[in-house]
Design a protein around this motif. Structure first.
Motif, short mmCIF file in Angstrom:
data_model
loop_
_atom_site.label_atom_id
_atom_site.label_comp_id
_atom_site.label_asym_id
_atom_site.label_seq_id
_atom_site.Cartn_x
_atom_site.Cartn_y
_atom_site.Cartn_z
N GLY A 115 -55.75 -54.45 24.78
CA GLY A 115 -57.00 -54.64 24.08
C GLY A 115 -57.90 -55.66 24.73
N VAL A 116 -57.35 -56.84 25.05
CA VAL A 116 -58.20 -57.88 25.61
C VAL A 116 -58.59 -57.57 27.04
N VAL A 117 -57.71 -56.90 27.78
CA VAL A 117 -58.06 -56.57 29.16
C VAL A 117 -59.18 -55.55 29.20
N VAL A 118 -59.11 -54.55 28.32
CA VAL A 118 -60.18 -53.56 28.28
C VAL A 118 -61.48 -54.20 27.82
N LEU A 119 -61.39 -55.22 26.97
CA LEU A 119 -62.57 -55.98 26.59
C LEU A 119 -63.25 -56.56 27.82
N LEU A 120 -62.44 -57.11 28.71
CA LEU A 120 -62.97 -57.67 29.95
C LEU A 120 -63.55 -56.59 30.84
N ASP A 169 -69.25 -65.03 30.88
CA ASP A 169 -69.10 -66.21 30.03
C ASP A 169 -68.88 -65.80 28.58
N LYS A 170 -69.50 -64.68 28.17
CA LYS A 170 -69.33 -64.18 26.81
C LYS A 170 -67.98 -63.49 26.64
N GLU A 219 -60.95 -67.40 22.33
CA GLU A 219 -60.13 -66.38 21.66
C GLU A 219 -59.54 -65.40 22.67
N PHE A 220 -60.35 -65.02 23.65
CA PHE A 220 -59.87 -64.12 24.70
C PHE A 220 -58.69 -64.76 25.44
N ASN A 221 -58.85 -66.04 25.82
CA ASN A 221 -57.78 -66.74 26.53
C ASN A 221 -56.50 -66.79 25.70
N LYS A 222 -56.62 -67.05 24.41
CA LYS A 222 -55.45 -67.09 23.54
C LYS A 222 -54.77 -65.73 23.46
N ASN A 223 -55.56 -64.66 23.46
CA ASN A 223 -54.99 -63.32 23.35
C ASN A 223 -54.15 -62.93 24.56
#
Length: 268
Positions: free
Chosen positions: A42-47, A145-146, A151-155
């Motif tokens: 999830g977080v990787v696809v966000l990136l 930056d956004k 939160e992204f780092n924690k995920n």
């Protein structure tokens, strides 16, 4: 610093653009549950989507088909040319103003965009300033930056400031397998880079173990300031080989390997 799987799990996406970064979820043996994989994917696809968003609006450069002596599906064979002899922000630079130089630049830039340095604001900005065409740097910086939020780092298992928790080793690495120029002109080139990637947190109590993935990155380059620079960047899954039967390494083995084996400077 790249990034999908076939498990059918729901993935989070930002507004679609030209593509994204070189990472995605992947199968890994010996996992205690699939929940950690869902989080990582999830977080990787966000990136991925964030980088794609940064690429929106980039105009298409005038291109022409590759020269007749180099077919579209030409093998990425060693040419005998020496690798570049200098670096900018720790990234190889000064590539040759030709097809091979464009392929080498694309491979090295894929490595940089998929590296752990992208999680540090200072290092990320230095990378972007080194490999992106000047006119697009501000857009890339603002959008990423956004994306790289506390939160992204924690995920992904990091501390809120992007640093690695004590006792763990953060792994984010892209390895090019081969390159292919699909379009080119005197000062532009579109290069596809087939890659494998590693992403996760190595440690005995990690809930985001290191996983592997396969993807192809498409990079549009422009000859700017005597070097190849990125104009747009996109990514798609695969081609992925059938997973082997190797035993998944322990957290200590993985951390040791990442610390002991450095990356490469890629030349055509």
């Amino acid at each position: 610093m790249s990034l999908g799987d076939d498990t059918g799990q729901t993935r989070i996406r930002l507004p679609e653009g030209d593509g994204g970064d070189p990472y995605g979820g992947a199968r890994r043996g010996g996992r205690s549950s699939s929940r950690s994989l869902v989080t990582v994917v999830g977080v990787v696809v966000l990136l991925i989507a964030a980088i794609a968003f940064a690429n929106r609006g980039g105009g298409d450069s005038a291109t022409e088909e590759p020269a007749g002596d180099s077919p579209k599906a030409a093998a990425t064979a060693p040419s005998g040319e020496k690798p570049v002899g200098k670096k900018s922000a720790g990234i190889p630079s000064g590539f040759a103003h030709d097809r091979q130089g464009a392929e080498s630049a694309a491979a090295n830039y894929a490595v940089a965009l998929g590296s752990g340095d992208m999680f540090s604001k200072a290092r990320r900005d230095a990378i972007l300033q080194s490999i992106i065409v000047p006119a697009r740097v501000a857009d890339f910086e603002a959008t990423l930056d956004k994306a790289y939020t506390p939160e992204f780092n924690k995920n992904v298992g990091l501390n809120e400031d992007g640093t690695t928790p004590k006792g763990f080793t953060f792994v984010s690495r892209t390895s090019p397998i081969g390159t292919k120029v699909t379009e080119s002109s005197a000062d532009t080139a579109t290069v596809e880079v087939w890659c494998s990637g590693l992403l996760g947190l190595a440690g005995e109590t990690s809930t985001n173990p290191v996983t592997s993935s396969w993807f192809t990155i498409t990079i549009q380059l422009e000859w700017t300031n005597d070097d190849w620079k990125i104009v747009t960047h996109s990514q798609k899954d695969g081609p992925a080989p059938v997973p082997g039967d190797e035993r998944a390494s322990s957290a200590d083995e993985m951390a040791k390997a990442v610390q002991e084996y450095g990356g490469f400077t890629y030349a055509r």
